[in-house]
Design a protein around this motif. Structure first.
Motif, PDB file in Angstrom:
ATOM      1  N   PHE A  36      23.666  35.378  23.665  1.00  0.00           N
ATOM      2  CA  PHE A  36      23.843  34.777  22.354  1.00  0.00           C
ATOM      3  C   PHE A  36      22.929  35.507  21.384  1.00  0.00           C
ATOM      4  N   ARG A  37      23.178  35.318  20.103  1.00  0.00           N
ATOM      5  CA  ARG A  37      22.284  35.883  19.110  1.00  0.00           C
ATOM      6  C   ARG A  37      22.128  34.917  17.953  1.00  0.00           C
ATOM      7  N   GLN A  38      20.991  35.050  17.298  1.00  0.00           N
ATOM      8  CA  GLN A  38      20.707  34.180  16.165  1.00  0.00           C
ATOM      9  C   GLN A  38      19.972  34.969  15.103  1.00  0.00           C
ATOM     10  N   ALA A  39      20.599  35.069  13.949  1.00  0.00           N
ATOM     11  CA  ALA A  39      19.980  35.717  12.799  1.00  0.00           C
ATOM     12  C   ALA A  39      19.252  34.656  11.976  1.00  0.00           C
ATOM     13  N   PRO A  40      18.264  35.060  11.177  1.00  0.00           N
ATOM     14  CA  PRO A  40      17.514  34.093  10.368  1.00  0.00           C
ATOM     15  C   PRO A  40      18.437  33.255   9.492  1.00  0.00           C
ATOM     16  N   ARG A  44      23.067  29.840  16.153  1.00  0.00           N
ATOM     17  CA  ARG A  44      23.135  30.711  17.323  1.00  0.00           C
ATOM     18  C   ARG A  44      24.600  30.924  17.676  1.00  0.00           C
ATOM     19  N   GLU A  45      24.972  32.174  17.907  1.00  0.00           N
ATOM     20  CA  GLU A  45      26.372  32.466  18.155  1.00  0.00           C
ATOM     21  C   GLU A  45      26.566  33.210  19.468  1.00  0.00           C
ATOM     22  N   PHE A  46      27.686  32.972  20.064  1.00  0.00           N
ATOM     23  CA  PHE A  46      28.063  33.583  21.324  1.00  0.00           C
ATOM     24  C   PHE A  46      28.357  35.061  21.135  1.00  0.00           C
ATOM     25  N   VAL A  47      27.933  35.864  22.123  1.00  0.00           N
ATOM     26  CA  VAL A  47      28.199  37.296  22.102  1.00  0.00           C
ATOM     27  C   VAL A  47      29.074  37.689  23.294  1.00  0.00           C
ATOM     28  N   ALA A  48      28.624  37.377  24.498  1.00  0.00           N
ATOM     29  CA  ALA A  48      29.355  37.781  25.703  1.00  0.00           C
ATOM     30  C   ALA A  48      28.901  36.927  26.880  1.00  0.00           C
ATOM     31  N   SER A  91      19.789  40.635  14.870  1.00  0.00           N
ATOM     32  CA  SER A  91      19.555  39.261  15.326  1.00  0.00           C
ATOM     33  C   SER A  91      18.496  39.275  16.415  1.00  0.00           C
ATOM     34  N   VAL A  92      18.075  38.097  16.780  1.00  0.00           N
ATOM     35  CA  VAL A  92      17.360  37.923  18.041  1.00  0.00           C
ATOM     36  C   VAL A  92      18.409  37.592  19.096  1.00  0.00           C
ATOM     37  N   TYR A  93      18.392  38.330  20.180  1.00  0.00           N
ATOM     38  CA  TYR A  93      19.375  38.156  21.250  1.00  0.00           C
ATOM     39  C   TYR A  93      18.739  37.390  22.407  1.00  0.00           C
ATOM     40  N   TYR A  94      19.480  36.411  22.889  1.00  0.00           N
ATOM     41  CA  TYR A  94      19.006  35.572  23.975  1.00  0.00           C
ATOM     42  C   TYR A  94      19.977  35.640  25.149  1.00  0.00           C
ATOM     43  N   CYS A  95      19.439  35.643  26.362  1.00  0.00           N
ATOM     44  CA  CYS A  95      20.291  35.433  27.520  1.00  0.00           C
ATOM     45  C   CYS A  95      20.107  33.997  27.996  1.00  0.00           C
ATOM     46  N   ALA A  96      21.164  33.470  28.573  1.00  0.00           N
ATOM     47  CA  ALA A  96      21.158  32.079  29.002  1.00  0.00           C
ATOM     48  C   ALA A  96      21.949  31.950  30.293  1.00  0.00           C
ATOM     49  N   ASP A  97      21.557  30.993  31.106  1.00  0.00           N
ATOM     50  CA  ASP A  97      22.178  30.791  32.412  1.00  0.00           C
ATOM     51  C   ASP A  97      22.710  29.370  32.523  1.00  0.00           C
ATOM     52  N   ARG A  98      23.887  29.279  33.120  1.00  0.00           N
ATOM     53  CA  ARG A  98      24.472  27.974  33.409  1.00  0.00           C
ATOM     54  C   ARG A  98      24.777  27.941  34.898  1.00  0.00           C
ATOM     55  N   ILE A  99      24.527  26.802  35.536  1.00  0.00           N
ATOM     56  CA  ILE A  99      24.600  26.791  36.998  1.00  0.00           C
ATOM     57  C   ILE A  99      26.017  26.943  37.522  1.00  0.00           C
ATOM     58  N   ARG A 100      27.032  26.747  36.670  1.00  0.00           N
ATOM     59  CA  ARG A 100      28.406  26.992  37.076  1.00  0.00           C
ATOM     60  C   ARG A 100      29.170  27.595  35.900  1.00  0.00           C
ATOM     61  N   SER A 109      25.216  24.979  23.887  1.00  0.00           N
ATOM     62  CA  SER A 109      24.782  23.707  24.469  1.00  0.00           C
ATOM     63  C   SER A 109      25.181  23.574  25.937  1.00  0.00           C
ATOM     64  N   GLU A 110      26.075  24.432  26.409  1.00  0.00           N
ATOM     65  CA  GLU A 110      26.527  24.351  27.813  1.00  0.00           C
ATOM     66  C   GLU A 110      25.525  24.979  28.774  1.00  0.00           C
ATOM     67  N   TYR A 111      24.580  25.733  28.278  1.00  0.00           N
ATOM     68  CA  TYR A 111      23.687  26.498  29.144  1.00  0.00           C
ATOM     69  C   TYR A 111      22.427  25.731  29.484  1.00  0.00           C
ATOM     70  N   ASP A 112      21.965  25.964  30.712  1.00  0.00           N
ATOM     71  CA  ASP A 112      20.844  25.199  31.242  1.00  0.00           C
ATOM     72  C   ASP A 112      19.493  25.880  31.032  1.00  0.00           C
ATOM     73  N   TYR A 113      19.483  27.194  31.048  1.00  0.00           N
ATOM     74  CA  TYR A 113      18.225  27.941  30.983  1.00  0.00           C
ATOM     75  C   TYR A 113      18.356  29.063  29.963  1.00  0.00           C
ATOM     76  N   TRP A 114      17.244  29.344  29.297  1.00  0.00           N
ATOM     77  CA  TRP A 114      17.234  30.372  28.249  1.00  0.00           C
ATOM     78  C   TRP A 114      16.060  31.313  28.431  1.00  0.00           C
ATOM     79  N   GLY A 115      16.310  32.585  28.130  1.00  0.00           N
ATOM     80  CA  GLY A 115      15.237  33.555  28.051  1.00  0.00           C
ATOM     81  C   GLY A 115      14.547  33.470  26.700  1.00  0.00           C
ATOM     82  N   GLN A 116      13.543  34.286  26.498  1.00  0.00           N
ATOM     83  CA  GLN A 116      12.692  34.186  25.326  1.00  0.00           C
ATOM     84  C   GLN A 116      13.233  34.925  24.112  1.00  0.00           C
ATOM     85  N   GLY A 117      14.256  35.745  24.251  1.00  0.00           N
ATOM     86  CA  GLY A 117      14.808  36.461  23.113  1.00  0.00           C
ATOM     87  C   GLY A 117      14.219  37.842  22.960  1.00  0.00           C
TER      88      GLY A 117
END
Length: 124
Positions: A36-40, A44-48, A91-100, A109-117
């Motif tokens: 995901f990415r988020q600009a000032p 936050r928007e989905f990327v891939a 943007s600031v790019y974030y990775c996120a993990d969902r258990i399924r 909002s579907e993701y359980d864990y997030w990296g720091q960007g």
């Protein structure tokens, strides 16, 4: 699960960067990993997104044909190769993990864990 994103930086328009997201603290076969990415001042928007065990790839329309998500399961790492970068990719790019994996992979909002960007700046 812990996620560590890296690879951001300053690049000129038309250039490229590769972001990495290293995951630890779990077994991930059925997990979804999203970028995901988020600009000032923006949402936050989905990327891939991809599924750690394979078989799923998804991209936002704004990055299709320019960005590629891939994974190295042996290294528990997911990459985002970003080519033909544009100033609007800044943007600031974030990775996120969902258990399924989910068909709602585009919702933060579907993701359980997030990296720091990691920050990406594309100059014109």
């Amino acid at each position: 699960v812990q996620l560590q994103a890296s690879g951001g930086g300053l690049v000129q328009a038309g250039g490229y960067l590769r972001l990495s997201c290293v995951a630890s603290g779990g077994t991930f076969t059925d997990h979804a990993l999203g970028w995901f990415r988020q600009a000032p001042g923006k949402e936050r928007e989905f990327v891939a997104a991809t599924r750690w065990g394979g078989g799923r790839l998804a991209y936002a329309d704004s990055v299709k044909g320019r960005f590629t998500i891939s994974r190295d399961n042996a290294k528990n790492t997911v990459y985002l190769q970003m080519n033909s970068l544009k100033p609007e990719d800044t943007s600031v790019y974030y990775c996120a993990d969902r258990i399924r994996w989910t068909l709602n992979y585009g919702r933060a909002s579907e993701y359980d864990y997030w990296g720091q960007g990691t920050e990406v700046t594309v100059s014109s």
